[in-house]
Design an enzyme around this catalytic site. Sequence first.
Site, PDB file in Angstrom:
ATOM      1  N   LYS A  43       2.387  10.581   8.857  1.00 13.34           N
ATOM      2  CA  LYS A  43       2.221   9.125   8.871  1.00 13.34           C
ATOM      3  C   LYS A  43       2.395   8.562   7.460  1.00 13.34           C
ATOM      4  O   LYS A  43       3.014   7.521   7.253  1.00 13.34           O
ATOM      5  CB  LYS A  43       0.853   8.756   9.461  1.00 13.34           C
ATOM      6  N   GLN A  49      -8.125   8.795  12.137  1.00 12.87           N
ATOM      7  CA  GLN A  49      -7.489   9.963  12.753  1.00 12.87           C
ATOM      8  C   GLN A  49      -8.490  10.669  13.672  1.00 12.87           C
ATOM      9  O   GLN A  49      -9.578  11.046  13.239  1.00 12.87           O
ATOM     10  CB  GLN A  49      -6.974  10.916  11.652  1.00 12.87           C
ATOM     11  N   ASP A  52      -3.836   1.064  15.877  1.00 18.35           N
ATOM     12  CA  ASP A  52      -3.805   2.089  16.920  1.00 18.35           C
ATOM     13  C   ASP A  52      -4.128   1.498  18.298  1.00 18.35           C
ATOM     14  O   ASP A  52      -3.972   2.165  19.313  1.00 18.35           O
ATOM     15  CB  ASP A  52      -4.842   3.194  16.609  1.00 18.35           C
TER      16      ASP A  52
END
Length: 286
Positions: free
Chosen positions: A52, A96, A119
């Site tokens: 990422k 994460q 997200d």
Amino acid sequence: MQLLDGKSLAKKIEENVTLEAKELKNRTGNVPGLAVILVGHDAASQAYVGMKKKACDRAGFYSVTHEMPEDISQDAIIKTIEMMNQNPNIDGILIQLPLPSHIDTTKILEVVAPNKDVDGFHPYNVGRLATGLDGFVPCTPLGVMHLLNEYNINPKGKDAVIVGASNIVGKPMAALLLNAHATVTITHIHTKDLKAHTLQADILLVGAGVINLIKEDMVKEGCIVIDIGINRASDGRLVGDVDYDAVAPKTSYITPVPGGVGPMTIAMLLSNTLKAAQNHAKEHHS
Ligand code: NAD
């Protein structure tokens, strides 16, 4: 059988995002910024965060990773997120997953400001997706929708069967397909007869994390197969959840692993972060 090439579509999307980020910078002086919170030393999580970060670099984004020890307290994570919520250089915040078991993941995800929730895991954005309103959509299922669209596959009226019902993959996938007017079935570990469902699928989307879960006799001729699973085989190769060699000849379209859904997920993260930055620039200049 045709391959759904996520790798080349992701590259095209990344190029577009890079151009748009440049345009935003020229116009407003703002560079899209992503903050990633990584707790502990899980090897897969570290690899994903690395990918990422590299993608952010390629697109000209600012990015920062907050690495925290495995035994960090929930309060310390919350404080860091609250700091990121206030930081004007940060447009997107990504936690994460998975988090260690002593941390309440739901609580953590709720601390992220919904307008920085790239997200799409905050209940505010989950609700907007379920209602069909604009918001942030989880990257993996959003990437699948882009991939289908690229190959002119319209879910409208099709029987879409999803294997896996997580908040990250299966549930948002179902919401997107329902919004696109598919007839959606969600299956999971407690489903009585998985095969009876998968055999009905015009589009079969699999994100269970089980190697070779979907075998040749579980798909109908001409099915479109989207393999979302990423697993490490005993010989070290990356494989999906579908027994690819046996299943692929029966399909009309199939995603390879790697090179299918994986790269699309990263491209969508960039795209969502750009969207957040564009929204923030609008707020500041209006
Ligand atoms: P998860 O463990 O949270 O959820 C798995 C889901 O699959 C659950 O709903 C479970 O009930 C179901 N399931 C498990 N075994 C099953 C079985 N035998 N039959 C039917 N259903 C079964 O996992 P997740 O985070 O949703 O990830 C799923 C997979 O997708 C993993 O392989 C993960 O690595 C992969 N993934 C890929 C991407 C990507 O970018 N391509 C992104 C996220 C997750």
